[in-house]
Structures are given as C-alpha cells and as structure tokens.
Write an enzyme that holds these catalytic residues in place. Sequence first.
Site, PDB file in Angstrom:
ATOM      1  N   LYS A  71      38.258  14.029  63.741  1.00 45.79           N
ATOM      2  CA  LYS A  71      37.076  14.321  64.179  1.00 45.79           C
ATOM      3  C   LYS A  71      36.186  13.769  63.245  1.00 45.79           C
ATOM      4  CE  LYS A  71      33.807  17.065  66.151  1.00 45.79           C
ATOM      5  NZ  LYS A  71      33.499  15.822  66.870  1.00 45.79           N
ATOM      6  N   LYS A  95      36.481  17.256  54.444  1.00 45.13           N
ATOM      7  CA  LYS A  95      35.491  17.918  54.734  1.00 45.13           C
ATOM      8  C   LYS A  95      36.110  19.060  55.772  1.00 45.13           C
ATOM      9  CE  LYS A  95      31.081  16.658  55.560  1.00 45.13           C
ATOM     10  NZ  LYS A  95      29.662  16.564  55.833  1.00 45.13           N
ATOM     11  N   LYS A 107      36.243   8.335  61.966  1.00 42.74           N
ATOM     12  CA  LYS A 107      35.128   7.842  61.977  1.00 42.74           C
ATOM     13  C   LYS A 107      34.834   6.565  62.882  1.00 42.74           C
ATOM     14  CE  LYS A 107      30.795   9.062  60.010  1.00 42.74           C
ATOM     15  NZ  LYS A 107      30.627  10.441  59.568  1.00 42.74           N
ATOM     16  N   THR A 191      23.404  22.407  59.975  1.00 41.79           N
ATOM     17  CA  THR A 191      23.684  22.024  58.533  1.00 41.79           C
ATOM     18  C   THR A 191      22.870  22.536  57.414  1.00 41.79           C
ATOM     19  OG1 THR A 191      24.584  19.768  59.505  1.00 41.79           O
ATOM     20  CG2 THR A 191      23.872  19.968  57.296  1.00 41.79           C
ATOM     21  N   ASN A 222      15.878  16.940  59.082  1.00 45.15           N
ATOM     22  CA  ASN A 222      16.809  18.166  59.829  1.00 45.15           C
ATOM     23  C   ASN A 222      17.300  19.083  59.046  1.00 45.15           C
ATOM     24  OD1 ASN A 222      19.728  18.750  60.776  1.00 45.15           O
ATOM     25  ND2 ASN A 222      18.519  19.237  62.401  1.00 45.15           N
ATOM     26  N   SER A 362      30.305  21.472  65.113  1.00 43.37           N
ATOM     27  CA  SER A 362      30.824  20.433  66.234  1.00 43.37           C
ATOM     28  C   SER A 362      32.252  21.375  66.608  1.00 43.37           C
ATOM     29  CB  SER A 362      30.993  19.166  65.506  1.00 43.37           C
ATOM     30  OG  SER A 362      29.816  18.462  65.340  1.00 43.37           O
TER      31      SER A 362
END
Length: 428
Positions: A71, A95, A107, A191, A222, A362
Amino acid sequence: MTTKCFNPYEMAQEQFDNIADKLGLEEPAKELLRTPMREYHFNIPIKMDDGKVKVFKGFRIQHNDARGPCKGGIRFHPQETADCVKALSMWMTWKCAVADIPLGGGKGGVICDPHNLSQREQEALCRGWIRQIVRDIGLSKDIPAPDVMTNAQHMLWMMDEYETIAGSKNPGVITGKPVGMGGSLGRTEATGYGVVFVLREAMKELGMEPGKTTASVQGFGNVAQYAIELFNQMGGKVKVVSCWSQKENKAVALRKENGIDLRELQPITNRFGDIDIRKAQDLGYEILDGDKWLEEDVDVLIPAALENSITVENADRVAKSVKIIVEGANGPTTPEADDMLTKRGVMLIPDFLANAGGVICSYFEQVQSNMNYYWTKEEVLGKLDDKMTSAFYAVLDLSKRKKVNMRDAAYMIAISRVADACRLRGWI
Ligand code: NAD
C-alpha cells in the site's frame, strides 16, 4: 528532503540497520528487509496536445508484502528519484505494521511536473501508468493511493483504466477516490484527527487536562486544520499557527494569546494552506517570524508542515513548558534534535505512528470498496480512533519496558512484526 547530498534511501536504511541491531535481527532478515522485494521501472509514452510523443519515466516499488498487499501513494514530481520512492516504500511497510493493518509497503511515482501538463495529458499519464503496471498491482497485490501532486481525479482515471483492462469493477484497486465513487467518508479528517487521538492518550499518560492545555502548530494545511479542530473540541487552545506566505515569500507565524479561531482563519486561507497575513492582522493576530511557532510557551508542539523543522540548531529554543511533541508531518525532527528533546523529558510521538491516520483510513476505504458497502463517518472515525489508540499504547508500553524513546519503540514493533511475518511464511 532534497538537499544536495541527502539521500532518503540511505537514511531509511541507516534507521533500519540501527533498529535491526537493537533487535538482534538475524542476517537473512536484515538482508531481506533493508531493500525492496520488487522494483518496477518503466517508460510511459504519451501523445501530447501538440501531437508530439513524450516519454515519461515511471516507478512502482514494493518493499515488503509479508503482512498483506503493498500500500502506498503515487507521486508526480519533476525531481522524483528511484531512491526517494524506495525509501518511501520502506517507510510505508513500517507505518502499516505499527498501525497493525494487514498491508505491506509500496510507493510509486512519475517524473513529471503536472503544472505543465493539460488535464488531458495528465489523464493519459494516469492511464499509461496503469497500463505499464496492471499485471503487478491489484486487490490482492498492491493498492496505490494519491500522494504529492496527485488527487482523487487521478485515482479515478487510474481505477477506470484498471477496470477497463480487467473487464470488471474493482474499486478496491486504488484508494483516495472521491466520496460517492468508492471513496471513504472521514478520509479528509483522518490524518489530523489521528494526530489528536494519540495526543489525547499521551496527555492522559502525563496527567494533563486537555481543557487546560495549550499548543503551537506548524502548518495550516489538511493535517494541521483537522488536528486543531479536534484539539479545540477537546477544550485545548492553540496559541500559534505558522504557514508559508506566498505573498511575503517566507514562513510566518500568527499568534493570539486567547487562542486562534479556526473558523475565522479558514475563510482567509487558500487551498495550499497559506493564510492571508494582512487579513489576519485586521482580525487582531500578531504576525511573527515563521520559526517563532517553536518558541511559544505552550504544552504541546504539533509540527504539521514539512520535514527538518526541529533540528540541533533550534531544539534548545523549544520552550521549557513543552511536554509533548506530536509529529503530524513526515520527518519534522532530526534524529539529533530528537535525542536532545528526549533527554529533556519531552515525549515525542513519531511521525509514522502519529500520522498513520491517513493510511488507516485508506485501508478502511479499500475494505469498504471490496464489500461495496460504505460506513458512516462516525463509524470510520470510531474505528480509526480504536486503531490509533491501540497502536499508541503498544508503542508506549514497549518504550517503557525497553527504556527507549517512542521512535525507537515504534520502529522495533514495526520491524519485529514484519520479520515475524517473513519467518512464519518460511521466507527466512
Ligand atoms: P498541505 O499542503 O495541506 O499543508 C502544508 C502546510 O504547511 C501549509 O499550511 C503551508 O503553508 C505550510 N508550510 C509550508 N512551508 C512552511 C514553512 N516553511 N513554515 C511553516 N509552514 C509551512 O499538507 P498536509 O497534507 O497538511 O501535509 C503536511 C505534512 O503531513 C507533510 O509532511 C505530509 O507529508 C504529512 N502527511 C500528510 C498526510 C495527509 O493525509 N495529508 C498523511 C501523512 C503525512
């Protein structure tokens, strides 16, 4: 993170080596985990609006998938490098592992500057990226998401291309889609709220009352805005926020002794998180130099803007009153500054734990897309709170037991979980 000789991949490997030694990891585990399992480098030929063909360089790096499909985001950036993508894929593995979600790390990227591409050219690039990697991503293999300079529209074009090639609907193949087209409620808040979920638990641990707590925040984008929103809801007061000012061409800090008012600042902030300084002054805000956010006499610092903000040069300017630093941004504190602050007794909640709310949400989006059934915002945020809270306590408990700081404890948990998965599968 792009100074002359700074190589993020070398840094990611150094961090890994350091913890691998502390854990006494066996050689095969070290060898397997310090480099990505698979790397895809490919060319994406695009017919540009002027009729000429331009060839773009694309990547997908899959660091490790022992705990589940990879992911991680896709970045569109003119200075993208394979090493940067490799480092980021490795950090995604840690993570997901520290958040204890059943995913590995990946990534991707394309070397391009979307500012110089028309919408049609960007759509062609998204579809071209999928065509090159379609065999190697998917619900059970690797699930991309947006990152620097990619957004929900790019994800939707990519999903559409994937579904067209597959001949079936597969909304779970990609996350960060718009709500109503397979996206999850709560992703926008995830987040920033996640940052404050772990902050809330840290305050409990230190016996601090949220209603009597003050904070200073770097950034007003954000992550920062939603962190401030939830911190305010808990009764906390934010005395300073800083942001980049395009007009002034420098970072500035805005201060209000009684607490900044999110609702009055948001309408004078652009989509990049830059606050209109003149209008803020008219509203009674004191305007200070950008780095003053870090010197404010508060209980909590929330760096939520960019990397390399708290360094050996300025860590001694952090006020004595600061008890907690919670890293909303990626890499805001250098390792040396982290040591200095830990020695002073500051609890520093590291980035890949504190800002894991985004990837956790996600994951929730992927789960909902696969079920084709969508949760309410309250359900999403409740599940996010559970995940963040248990991840925080796992890290806190280990840091106490092993007498290491929170960053090392988080790395130890993440790397041990991934190494265990590799052993259980019989890979090492
Ligand atoms: P954003 O682009 O929405 O906001 C960035 C903010 O930082 C803006 O307010 C900008 O003015 C400010 N800023 C830029 N340079 C500054 C400077 N020199 N001094 C003070 N402020 C400055 O970005 P975001 O999505 O809020 O992300 C912030 C950080 O959090 C980044 O490190 C990002 O990688 C990390 N992060 C974000 C998410 C997410 O879901 N958005 C998830 C994980 C990590």
